[in-house]
Design a protein around this motif. Structure first.
Motif, PDB file in Angstrom:
ATOM      1  N   ARG A 102     113.259  58.266  86.390  1.00 15.63           N
ATOM      2  CA  ARG A 102     112.766  59.196  87.413  1.00 15.63           C
ATOM      3  C   ARG A 102     113.806  60.299  87.607  1.00 15.63           C
ATOM      4  O   ARG A 102     114.983  60.018  87.850  1.00 15.63           O
ATOM      5  CB  ARG A 102     112.538  58.465  88.751  1.00 15.63           C
ATOM      6  CG  ARG A 102     111.659  57.219  88.647  1.00 15.63           C
ATOM      7  CD  ARG A 102     110.230  57.568  88.315  1.00 15.63           C
ATOM      8  NE  ARG A 102     109.348  56.421  88.340  1.00 15.63           N
ATOM      9  CZ  ARG A 102     108.939  55.744  87.279  1.00 15.63           C
ATOM     10  NH1 ARG A 102     109.358  56.094  86.064  1.00 15.63           N
ATOM     11  NH2 ARG A 102     108.103  54.733  87.393  1.00 15.63           N
ATOM     12  N   ALA A 134     101.011  70.111  90.997  1.00 15.81           N
ATOM     13  CA  ALA A 134     101.933  69.626  92.018  1.00 15.81           C
ATOM     14  C   ALA A 134     101.397  69.897  93.423  1.00 15.81           C
ATOM     15  O   ALA A 134     101.484  69.036  94.319  1.00 15.81           O
ATOM     16  CB  ALA A 134     103.293  70.278  91.829  1.00 15.81           C
ATOM     17  N   PHE A 164     111.215  68.899  90.200  1.00 19.18           N
ATOM     18  CA  PHE A 164     112.293  68.151  90.839  1.00 19.18           C
ATOM     19  C   PHE A 164     113.310  69.171  91.361  1.00 19.18           C
ATOM     20  O   PHE A 164     113.295  70.340  90.952  1.00 19.18           O
ATOM     21  CB  PHE A 164     112.953  67.161  89.865  1.00 19.18           C
ATOM     22  CG  PHE A 164     113.458  67.798  88.604  1.00 19.18           C
ATOM     23  CD1 PHE A 164     114.761  68.248  88.500  1.00 19.18           C
ATOM     24  CD2 PHE A 164     112.622  67.940  87.500  1.00 19.18           C
ATOM     25  CE1 PHE A 164     115.228  68.836  87.328  1.00 19.18           C
ATOM     26  CE2 PHE A 164     113.075  68.526  86.319  1.00 19.18           C
ATOM     27  CZ  PHE A 164     114.384  68.983  86.243  1.00 19.18           C
ATOM     28  N   ASN A 196     107.801  61.173  97.023  1.00 18.33           N
ATOM     29  CA  ASN A 196     109.255  61.161  96.837  1.00 18.33           C
ATOM     30  C   ASN A 196     109.895  62.521  96.635  1.00 18.33           C
ATOM     31  O   ASN A 196     111.114  62.643  96.698  1.00 18.33           O
ATOM     32  CB  ASN A 196     109.598  60.265  95.641  1.00 18.33           C
ATOM     33  CG  ASN A 196     109.215  58.826  95.869  1.00 18.33           C
ATOM     34  OD1 ASN A 196     109.464  58.271  96.939  1.00 18.33           O
ATOM     35  ND2 ASN A 196     108.588  58.195  94.877  1.00 18.33           N
ATOM     36  N   VAL A 197     109.108  63.576  96.362  1.00 17.40           N
ATOM     37  CA  VAL A 197     109.705  64.884  96.098  1.00 17.40           C
ATOM     38  C   VAL A 197     110.394  65.405  97.358  1.00 17.40           C
ATOM     39  O   VAL A 197     109.859  65.323  98.464  1.00 17.40           O
ATOM     40  CB  VAL A 197     108.639  65.878  95.585  1.00 17.40           C
ATOM     41  CG1 VAL A 197     107.570  66.153  96.638  1.00 17.40           C
ATOM     42  CG2 VAL A 197     109.288  67.163  95.107  1.00 17.40           C
ATOM     43  N   TYR A 226     109.362  58.751  81.722  1.00 16.87           N
ATOM     44  CA  TYR A 226     108.811  58.225  82.974  1.00 16.87           C
ATOM     45  C   TYR A 226     108.047  56.932  82.727  1.00 16.87           C
ATOM     46  O   TYR A 226     108.028  56.038  83.574  1.00 16.87           O
ATOM     47  CB  TYR A 226     107.885  59.263  83.612  1.00 16.87           C
ATOM     48  CG  TYR A 226     107.189  58.765  84.857  1.00 16.87           C
ATOM     49  CD1 TYR A 226     107.771  58.933  86.106  1.00 16.87           C
ATOM     50  CD2 TYR A 226     105.957  58.121  84.785  1.00 16.87           C
ATOM     51  CE1 TYR A 226     107.157  58.456  87.249  1.00 16.87           C
ATOM     52  CE2 TYR A 226     105.323  57.641  85.924  1.00 16.87           C
ATOM     53  CZ  TYR A 226     105.931  57.808  87.154  1.00 16.87           C
ATOM     54  OH  TYR A 226     105.313  57.329  88.285  1.00 16.87           O
ATOM     55  N   TYR A 240     104.911  66.426  81.938  1.00 22.47           N
ATOM     56  CA  TYR A 240     104.162  65.179  82.068  1.00 22.47           C
ATOM     57  C   TYR A 240     102.795  65.328  81.418  1.00 22.47           C
ATOM     58  O   TYR A 240     101.765  65.323  82.084  1.00 22.47           O
ATOM     59  CB  TYR A 240     104.050  64.792  83.545  1.00 22.47           C
ATOM     60  CG  TYR A 240     105.398  64.526  84.174  1.00 22.47           C
ATOM     61  CD1 TYR A 240     105.951  63.253  84.166  1.00 22.47           C
ATOM     62  CD2 TYR A 240     106.138  65.563  84.740  1.00 22.47           C
ATOM     63  CE1 TYR A 240     107.212  63.016  84.728  1.00 22.47           C
ATOM     64  CE2 TYR A 240     107.391  65.345  85.294  1.00 22.47           C
ATOM     65  CZ  TYR A 240     107.919  64.061  85.281  1.00 22.47           C
ATOM     66  OH  TYR A 240     109.169  63.826  85.814  1.00 22.47           O
ATOM     67  N   THR A 271     103.463  58.434  92.337  1.00 20.31           N
ATOM     68  CA  THR A 271     104.343  58.384  93.514  1.00 20.31           C
ATOM     69  C   THR A 271     105.180  59.651  93.668  1.00 20.31           C
ATOM     70  O   THR A 271     106.000  59.738  94.590  1.00 20.31           O
ATOM     71  CB  THR A 271     105.283  57.167  93.428  1.00 20.31           C
ATOM     72  OG1 THR A 271     106.096  57.293  92.237  1.00 20.31           O
ATOM     73  CG2 THR A 271     104.484  55.870  93.350  1.00 20.31           C
ATOM     74  N   TRP A 272     104.967  60.633  92.802  1.00 16.76           N
ATOM     75  CA  TRP A 272     105.785  61.850  92.863  1.00 16.76           C
ATOM     76  C   TRP A 272     105.698  62.526  94.229  1.00 16.76           C
ATOM     77  O   TRP A 272     106.718  62.912  94.813  1.00 16.76           O
ATOM     78  CB  TRP A 272     105.333  62.831  91.770  1.00 16.76           C
ATOM     79  CG  TRP A 272     105.970  64.177  91.905  1.00 16.76           C
ATOM     80  CD1 TRP A 272     107.198  64.568  91.444  1.00 16.76           C
ATOM     81  CD2 TRP A 272     105.426  65.309  92.602  1.00 16.76           C
ATOM     82  NE1 TRP A 272     107.454  65.877  91.804  1.00 16.76           N
ATOM     83  CE2 TRP A 272     106.386  66.347  92.520  1.00 16.76           C
ATOM     84  CE3 TRP A 272     104.228  65.542  93.272  1.00 16.76           C
ATOM     85  CZ2 TRP A 272     106.169  67.607  93.082  1.00 16.76           C
ATOM     86  CZ3 TRP A 272     104.020  66.792  93.845  1.00 16.76           C
ATOM     87  CH2 TRP A 272     104.980  67.804  93.743  1.00 16.76           C
ATOM     88  N   LEU A 282     105.559  68.598  87.206  1.00 21.42           N
ATOM     89  CA  LEU A 282     105.828  68.016  88.515  1.00 21.42           C
ATOM     90  C   LEU A 282     107.305  68.283  88.798  1.00 21.42           C
ATOM     91  O   LEU A 282     108.180  67.644  88.203  1.00 21.42           O
ATOM     92  CB  LEU A 282     105.514  66.517  88.531  1.00 21.42           C
ATOM     93  CG  LEU A 282     104.026  66.179  88.383  1.00 21.42           C
ATOM     94  CD1 LEU A 282     103.832  64.680  88.228  1.00 21.42           C
ATOM     95  CD2 LEU A 282     103.227  66.693  89.585  1.00 21.42           C
ATOM     96  N   GLU A 331      98.563  67.418  94.200  1.00 24.18           N
ATOM     97  CA  GLU A 331      99.047  66.072  94.489  1.00 24.18           C
ATOM     98  C   GLU A 331      99.690  66.006  95.868  1.00 24.18           C
ATOM     99  O   GLU A 331      99.446  65.060  96.642  1.00 24.18           O
ATOM    100  CB  GLU A 331     100.061  65.642  93.423  1.00 24.18           C
ATOM    101  CG  GLU A 331      99.483  65.463  92.029  1.00 24.18           C
ATOM    102  CD  GLU A 331      98.558  64.267  91.913  1.00 24.18           C
ATOM    103  OE1 GLU A 331      98.816  63.244  92.599  1.00 24.18           O
ATOM    104  OE2 GLU A 331      97.586  64.347  91.151  1.00 24.18           O
ATOM    105  N   PRO A 363     102.523  60.266  87.168  1.00 19.18           N
ATOM    106  CA  PRO A 363     103.467  59.844  88.220  1.00 19.18           C
ATOM    107  C   PRO A 363     102.840  59.902  89.613  1.00 19.18           C
ATOM    108  O   PRO A 363     103.041  60.850  90.375  1.00 19.18           O
ATOM    109  CB  PRO A 363     104.619  60.846  88.083  1.00 19.18           C
ATOM    110  CG  PRO A 363     104.482  61.441  86.724  1.00 19.18           C
ATOM    111  CD  PRO A 363     102.994  61.480  86.478  1.00 19.18           C
TER     112      PRO A 363
END
Length: 462
Positions: free
Chosen positions: A225, A421, A125, A369-370, A183, A261, A365-366, A123, A424, A363
């Motif tokens: 996070r 990713a 970042f 928030n990404v 996490y 993850y 909520t990823w 996932l 999601e 995760p």
């Protein structure tokens, strides 16, 4: 007996399957992309390296040595094809590339066991494509295969059992671990204890790793996070925050990061061969439908982490079970008592694997928030903002539709790295259930193949 049994993968599951087949007089063909057997957990070092089994495998040294010795003992009864990449599959044929010669080959199978394991679940970042940032699995390969660590100031991040196993392995190798950013919450792991204790030996190892890391003074942060990596030509640090804090509340200087993850099953070949899939809620992944390791394609079986992430002991058992299914189909003797024992033990490891999904939760909520600038598909340089724009401006609501519009998952890895990713993010942006947006269809070639293969194919068809 004129029945060609092929095993794809010579990790714990593949070796276990081969051993069971050889015991009943079957001569299987075993294919592996790597140059040596063992898979990831029993990965062997190059011939000119001299580390001991204890140095290589730690707690698992005795089991690794026994498994590899048993594999060597059956070599006269196995056709072993290391350095062979399966880049396509259709009908009862596997299309191989011999990476040593190099040469293109085709291999027919009557029964096929796919035991090609799993890969890191990523996932992304912001900044994760900077040099010096690795997956947890890649960082482990560097240590096991080449005896080196990924940097001099290392941050490990994400969640899952590999996070702490790798941290302990790096600690023993003398690495400078700046921090472990987990996490998961510590209470997540405590609440999962009942299910995890279905594999007590594995739990003991995990507790030992954690104790040794704390004793060595390694900084462990729960509910961490990842926000963004700093750096120009190379990573120089990581911004992060704890759950409930504002973004980028903390910063750690480092020259390398490994993150992930958990793991996700490798399922591209079953997809090419026409297996039916279903969405597995606990594993949060699309998996082939199985009945006693057999897929919906006659003669095709899955074993090991490719059939669901449950660890090395479950992999060995599922390999043996898949082999037993083939033996039964050929009217060769299989002990009912032994089969029942395998099923019972696999039941425990399945419960344990569900415990892992609670101890190291996904995760969820990823996607919310990404950041828009985060690269999701690095092969095609597709960002989260690109995907969001494609969903809202072009109406993309399904994985392959999205792929056609913005090339997400269309690159060299064929979605092996980015599909989780993308999945999601698409579900979140369309406000659909995670299983309603479909999955990326696998396509050949599964991995890049040299030009020589294309030339040979062209010669054969003209």
């Amino acid at each position: 007996m004129n029945h060609n049994v092929v095993i794809l993968g010579s990790g714990p599951a593949g070796m276990s399957a081969a051993k069971a087949l050889v015991a009943q007089g079957i001569h299987p063909t075993v294919i592996d992309e790597n140059g040596k057997s063992g898979g990831q957990i029993y990965r062997q070092q190059p011939d000119n390296f001299t580390r001991t089994k204890k140095q290589l495998y730690g707690f698992d040294a005795k089991e690794a040595e026994q498994t590899l010795d048993e594999w060597q003992a059956i070599q006269p009864h196995v056709t072993y094809l290391p350095h062979h990449l399966v880049w396509n599959a259709a009908g009862n044929t596997l299309y191989l590339f011999d990476q040593q010669r190099p040469k293109y080959k085709e291999l027919h199978w009557d029964s096929l066991i796919i035991a090609n394991g799993a890969t890191d679940r990523i996932l992304p970042f912001s900044g994760w494509t900077l040099p010096g940032i690795y997956t947890l699995g890649a960082a482990q390969i560097a240590l096991k295969n080449q005896g080196c660590v990924i940097g001099s100031e290392i941050v490990l991040a994400g969640n899952g059992p590999l996070l702490y196993l790798l941290a302990w392995q790096y600690l023993k190798a003398g690495a400078n671990l700046k921090a472990i950013l987990d996490y998961s919450g510590f209470m997540d792991q405590c609440k999962a204890t009942t299910k995890l204790l279905h594999a007590p030996k594995v739990v003991y190892k995990g507790v030992y790793f954690l104790t040794e890391l704390k004793r060595a003074g390694v900084k462990i942060v729960y509910n961490a996070r990842l926000d963004s990596a700093n750096g120009d030509k190379k990573v120089t640090g990581i911004h992060w925050h704890k759950e409930g804090e504002s973004k980028a509340s903390h910063y750690i200087e480092c020259d390398s990061i490994a993150f992930g993850y958990g793991l996700r099953s490798e399922t591209q070949i079953p997809d090419l061969l026409g297996c039916e899939f279903y969405y597995h809620e606990q594993y949060r992944d699309w998996l082939p439908k199985l009945d006693n390791q057999q897929t919906t394609v006659p003669g095709l079986y899955l074993a090991g982490d490719g059939s669901g992430i449950a660890g090395v002991y479950a992999a060995k058992l599922s390999g043996e079970k898949a082999a037993n299914q083939i033996l039964s189909s050929l009217n060769l003797p299989v002990s009912e008592h032994a089969s029942s024992a395998i099923d019972k033990r696999l039941g425990h490891y399945t419960t344990f694997s569900y415990g892992l999904t609670k101890a190291f939760p996904f995760p969820t909520t990823w996607a919310a928030n990404v950041s828009d600038d985060t690269v999701i598909c690095r092969c095609e340089n597709v960002t989260a903002g690109d995907i969001r724009a494609t969903v809202h401006n072009k109406g993309a609501e399904e994985m392959n539709q999205l792929k056609a519009h913005c090339r997400s998952g269309m690159g060299r890895c064929q979605g092996r790295v980015c599909s989780t990713a993308i999945h999601e993010l698409l579900a979140y942006e369309t406000n659909k259930p995670i299983d309603a947006v479909g999955r990326i269809r696998s396509q050949s070639p599964l991995k890049p193949i040299p030009i020589i293969v294309e030339e040979e194919l062209a010669d054969e068809h003209h």
